[in-house]
Scaffold this motif. Structure first.
Motif, mmCIF file in Angstrom:
data_model
loop_
_atom_site.group_PDB
_atom_site.id
_atom_site.type_symbol
_atom_site.label_atom_id
_atom_site.label_comp_id
_atom_site.label_asym_id
_atom_site.label_seq_id
_atom_site.Cartn_x
_atom_site.Cartn_y
_atom_site.Cartn_z
ATOM 1 N N SER A 46 0.840 -1.192 0.000
ATOM 2 C CA SER A 46 0.000 0.000 0.000
ATOM 3 C C SER A 46 0.875 1.241 0.000
ATOM 4 O O SER A 46 2.006 1.235 0.497
ATOM 5 N N LEU A 47 0.360 2.306 -0.566
ATOM 6 C CA LEU A 47 0.952 3.615 -0.357
ATOM 7 C C LEU A 47 0.614 4.069 1.064
ATOM 8 O O LEU A 47 -0.359 3.602 1.661
ATOM 9 N N HIS A 48 1.417 4.972 1.612
ATOM 10 C CA HIS A 48 1.104 5.558 2.913
ATOM 11 C C HIS A 48 0.953 7.065 2.742
ATOM 12 O O HIS A 48 1.185 7.596 1.635
ATOM 13 N N ILE A 49 0.572 7.750 3.792
ATOM 14 C CA ILE A 49 0.262 9.169 3.617
ATOM 15 C C ILE A 49 1.500 10.001 3.326
ATOM 16 O O ILE A 49 1.380 11.123 2.847
ATOM 17 N N GLY A 50 2.689 9.436 3.561
ATOM 18 C CA GLY A 50 3.896 10.120 3.126
ATOM 19 C C GLY A 50 3.986 10.221 1.613
ATOM 20 O O GLY A 50 4.640 11.119 1.070
ATOM 21 N N ASN A 51 3.316 9.297 0.904
ATOM 22 C CA ASN A 51 3.279 9.331 -0.564
ATOM 23 C C ASN A 51 2.236 10.302 -1.099
ATOM 24 O O ASN A 51 2.269 10.647 -2.290
ATOM 25 N N LEU A 52 1.317 10.735 -0.241
ATOM 26 C CA LEU A 52 0.168 11.492 -0.739
ATOM 27 C C LEU A 52 0.538 12.834 -1.367
ATOM 28 O O LEU A 52 -0.130 13.290 -2.287
ATOM 29 N N ALA A 53 1.602 13.468 -0.874
ATOM 30 C CA ALA A 53 1.979 14.766 -1.434
ATOM 31 C C ALA A 53 2.345 14.629 -2.903
ATOM 32 O O ALA A 53 1.971 15.475 -3.733
ATOM 33 N N THR A 54 3.061 13.557 -3.252
ATOM 34 C CA THR A 54 3.422 13.373 -4.659
ATOM 35 C C THR A 54 2.222 12.893 -5.482
ATOM 36 O O THR A 54 2.095 13.244 -6.653
ATOM 37 N N VAL A 55 1.343 12.106 -4.864
ATOM 38 C CA VAL A 55 0.112 11.728 -5.563
ATOM 39 C C VAL A 55 -0.688 12.986 -5.908
ATOM 40 O O VAL A 55 -1.226 13.114 -7.016
ATOM 41 N N MET A 56 -0.742 13.923 -4.973
ATOM 42 C CA MET A 56 -1.489 15.159 -5.224
ATOM 43 C C MET A 56 -0.835 16.003 -6.313
ATOM 44 O O MET A 56 -1.520 16.768 -7.001
ATOM 45 N N LEU A 57 0.484 15.866 -6.492
ATOM 46 C CA LEU A 57 1.129 16.531 -7.631
ATOM 47 C C LEU A 57 0.489 16.064 -8.935
ATOM 48 O O LEU A 57 0.172 16.872 -9.822
ATOM 49 N N LEU A 58 0.315 14.748 -9.066
ATOM 50 C CA LEU A 58 -0.303 14.206 -10.274
ATOM 51 C C LEU A 58 -1.741 14.664 -10.423
ATOM 52 O O LEU A 58 -2.217 14.937 -11.532
ATOM 53 N N VAL A 59 -2.458 14.747 -9.295
ATOM 54 C CA VAL A 59 -3.851 15.194 -9.333
ATOM 55 C C VAL A 59 -3.934 16.626 -9.876
ATOM 56 O O VAL A 59 -4.728 16.929 -10.782
ATOM 57 N N HIS A 60 -3.110 17.527 -9.333
ATOM 58 C CA HIS A 60 -3.128 18.914 -9.800
ATOM 59 C C HIS A 60 -2.657 19.005 -11.252
ATOM 60 O O HIS A 60 -3.163 19.828 -12.029
ATOM 61 N N PHE A 61 -1.696 18.176 -11.610
ATOM 62 C CA PHE A 61 -1.172 18.151 -12.973
ATOM 63 C C PHE A 61 -2.288 17.818 -13.964
ATOM 64 O O PHE A 61 -2.448 18.482 -14.990
ATOM 65 N N GLN A 62 -3.087 16.809 -13.634
ATOM 66 C CA GLN A 62 -4.190 16.441 -14.516
ATOM 67 C C GLN A 62 -5.278 17.502 -14.516
ATOM 68 O O GLN A 62 -5.851 17.817 -15.570
ATOM 69 N N GLY A 103 -1.675 -3.646 -5.429
ATOM 70 C CA GLY A 103 -2.284 -2.816 -4.397
ATOM 71 C C GLY A 103 -2.118 -1.338 -4.680
ATOM 72 O O GLY A 103 -3.067 -0.543 -4.546
ATOM 73 N N ILE A 104 -0.919 -0.941 -5.092
ATOM 74 C CA ILE A 104 -0.647 0.464 -5.400
ATOM 75 C C ILE A 104 -1.437 0.908 -6.629
ATOM 76 O O ILE A 104 -1.977 2.024 -6.675
ATOM 77 N N ARG A 105 -1.515 0.041 -7.612
ATOM 78 C CA ARG A 105 -2.262 0.358 -8.832
ATOM 79 C C ARG A 105 -3.714 0.723 -8.498
ATOM 80 O O ARG A 105 -4.246 1.736 -8.958
ATOM 81 N N LYS A 106 -4.363 -0.060 -7.673
ATOM 82 C CA LYS A 106 -5.760 0.185 -7.326
ATOM 83 C C LYS A 106 -5.917 1.505 -6.573
ATOM 84 O O LYS A 106 -6.894 2.233 -6.770
ATOM 85 N N GLN A 107 -4.959 1.811 -5.701
ATOM 86 C CA GLN A 107 -5.054 3.054 -4.933
ATOM 87 C C GLN A 107 -4.885 4.276 -5.824
ATOM 88 O O GLN A 107 -5.604 5.272 -5.675
ATOM 89 N N LEU A 108 -3.957 4.225 -6.760
ATOM 90 C CA LEU A 108 -3.753 5.357 -7.652
ATOM 91 C C LEU A 108 -4.976 5.613 -8.522
ATOM 92 O O LEU A 108 -5.292 6.753 -8.862
ATOM 93 N N GLU A 109 -5.693 4.553 -8.863
ATOM 94 C CA GLU A 109 -6.874 4.698 -9.700
ATOM 95 C C GLU A 109 -7.989 5.471 -8.999
ATOM 96 O O GLU A 109 -8.884 6.006 -9.654
ATOM 97 N N SER A 110 -7.947 5.553 -7.678
ATOM 98 C CA SER A 110 -8.977 6.302 -6.955
ATOM 99 C C SER A 110 -8.684 7.799 -6.935
ATOM 100 O O SER A 110 -9.540 8.596 -6.538
ATOM 101 N N PHE A 111 -7.472 8.200 -7.346
ATOM 102 C CA PHE A 111 -7.103 9.616 -7.350
ATOM 103 C C PHE A 111 -7.127 10.234 -8.747
ATOM 104 O O PHE A 111 -7.405 11.416 -8.894
ATOM 105 N N LEU A 112 -6.797 9.441 -9.740
ATOM 106 C CA LEU A 112 -6.630 9.965 -11.090
ATOM 107 C C LEU A 112 -7.746 9.475 -12.000
ATOM 108 O O LEU A 112 -8.282 8.384 -11.819
ATOM 109 N N ASP A 113 -8.061 10.279 -13.008
ATOM 110 C CA ASP A 113 -9.099 9.929 -13.970
ATOM 111 C C ASP A 113 -8.444 9.226 -15.161
ATOM 112 O O ASP A 113 -7.655 9.833 -15.899
ATOM 113 N N PHE A 114 -8.755 7.957 -15.338
ATOM 114 C CA PHE A 114 -8.162 7.171 -16.408
ATOM 115 C C PHE A 114 -9.055 7.110 -17.653
ATOM 116 O O PHE A 114 -8.760 6.373 -18.585
ATOM 117 N N ASP A 115 -10.110 7.909 -17.649
ATOM 118 C CA ASP A 115 -11.034 7.895 -18.793
ATOM 119 C C ASP A 115 -11.643 9.281 -18.983
ATOM 120 O O ASP A 115 -12.838 9.486 -18.787
#
Length: 436
Positions: A46-62, A103-115
């Motif tokens: 699993s990702l942890h909340i320490g990873n969330l800042a970089t996940v949010m980079l991708l969210v803002h990028f999209q 596990g990581i793949r599924k979590q990232l899919e909840s943040f980013l729009d793949f369609d």
């Protein structure tokens, strides 16, 4: 998605999420939709909340109209990034790595729009391009272009030279650099992002691209951008609770525990966390700060933070259950509150609370509350009848949030919740009795 290319770096700047960027990055982003990526090594399931800042980079990028790629490091995960680590990581088996990747793949899919059309998110795995590459080919394709002097100049390597670093970990930056080159050549990726501790690895990629592709008249073909590592206001590491990492996987950190982590953030830390971990706009965040300043005891910032992040990572239902659990376990919940809890919600809300199982016959045969809380539950709530009586005399026992006033009260005076559950409160501690 909205085509607002010029806003990406401005958005990061006001949120305090912009650390470093190569010259020309902002100008390039303003010109066209850009493909950018961040890598995630599958060192855990699993990702942890320490990873969330970089996940949010991708969210803002999209959200700014660009195309995000999330790279799951099936190959680099076999080695481990040495960046600012005191010692070498243990190798993980291929089966473990595959499990973690999924596990990581599924979590990232909840943040980013793949369609969402042209800038739909995409997921890639660097094992796909490394699995067929031999050692000699790698040396010719990558090692030839970067000197040892260049590699040892990186801060992430310097910190390990005194304590020792294996050739395997030393070569990690070459692997990550080649990731960027491969994505540049095969996917048209022009930007790599990450935490500030990744600047050395990321710029290895831009340098490899420059040396292999050339840079006419100093024009950069690939770019780098990092976000500051999130720390607490006292400078200590962010992202850990008393039990260790706070994970995004509900089986590793329950939604209730996840919610509790955010609701318990300090007033000093909450303003930055609202900017980094939520999608609230500047006006909303400043309004929350102003409202909080008027009544700090209401913890308005923390409540808004906990709601947004828990809902995004888990679900609106999990958030509501976490709030209800907090009210039941720590707040001013009443019997009426308990009656609103559905049968299938009890297990979730009282996860981690000590529990006793009582047969239906034993429940019906209990003459007094004293019997119920001592002998009938095998001393799991109170060790003896005498201890039970003393606690009741001290006004320290409640059943379903109703005070027990006499040691001789009948359990029948207290209705079973959902015809099965009884919540016993011992001072500030809770114990759940399940009648089966």
């Amino acid at each position: 998605m909205t085509n607002t290319y010029p806003d990406f770096m401005q958005e990061l700047a006001w949120r305090g999420m912009l650390q470093d960027a190569m010259p020309g990055t902002e100008a390039h982003l303003e010109l066209q939709m850009t493909k950018g990526y961040i890598g995630f090594d599958p060192t855990a399931a699993s990702l942890h909340i320490g990873n969330l800042a970089t996940v949010m980079l991708l969210v803002h990028f999209q959200r700014a109209g660009h195309k995000p790629l999330a790279l799951v490091g099936g190959a680099t995960g076999m080695i481990g990034d040495p960046s600012f680590k005191a010692s070498e990581r243990s190798f993980l088996s291929e089966d473990t790595l595959r499990h973690n990747q999924e596990g990581i793949r599924k979590q990232l899919e909840s943040f980013l729009d793949f369609d969402c059309g042209e800038n739909s998110a995409e997921m890639v795995n660097n094992y796909d391009w490394f699995k067929e590459m031999g050692f000699l080919q790698f040396l010719r394709e990558v090692g030839k272009f970067l000197s040892v002097n260049y590699m040892t100049s990186k801060d992430s390597v310097k910190t390990r030279l005194e304590t020792g670093i294996s050739f395997t970990e030393f070569s990690y930056q070459l692997l990550q650099g080649y990731d960027f080159y491969w994505l540049y050549k095969n996917k048209g990726v022009r930007l790599q992002m990450g935490g500030s501790d990744q600047w050395g690895n990321i710029t290895t990629g831009t340098e490899l691209i420059r040396r292999k592709e050339g840079d006419a008249e100093g024009y950069f073909k690939a770019f780098a951008l990092t976000t500051p590592l999130v720390t607490k206001s006292d400078g200590t590491k962010f992202g850990k609770s008393e039990g260790g990492n706070v994970w995004l996987d509900p089986n590793m950190t329950s939604p209730y525990q996840f919610y509790q982590f955010w609701i318990n953030q300090s007033d000093d830390d909450a303003p930055r966390q609202l900017r980094v971990f939520t999608l609230y706009n500047k006006g909303r965040i400043e309004a929350l700060e102003a409202e909080h300043a008027q009544a700090p005891h209401l913890r308005i910032m923390q409540k808004a933070l906990a709601e947004e992040v828990t809902t995004r990572v888990h679900s609106a239902r999990d958030y509501r259950l976490a709030v209800k659990a907090s009210e039941v376990l720590f707040g001013k919940a009443t019997l009426d509150t308990l009656k609103t809890i559905e049968a299938d919600e009890f297990e979730t809300i009282f996860d981690g609370v000590p529990q006793s199982i009582l047969s239906r016959a034993d429940w019906e045969s209990c003459a007094t509350i004293t019997d119920l809380l001592s002998t009938a539950t095998n001393g799991e709530i109170y060790a003896s009848k005498g201890e039970t009586r003393r606690a009741i005399q001290q006004n320290a026992v409640s059943i379903n949030k109703v005070k027990v006033t006499s040691a001789e009260q009948s359990p029948a005076e207290f209705d079973l919740l959902q015809d099965r559950f009884l919540l016993v409160s011992k001072g500030k501690k809770n114990h759940l009795v399940k009648v089966e």
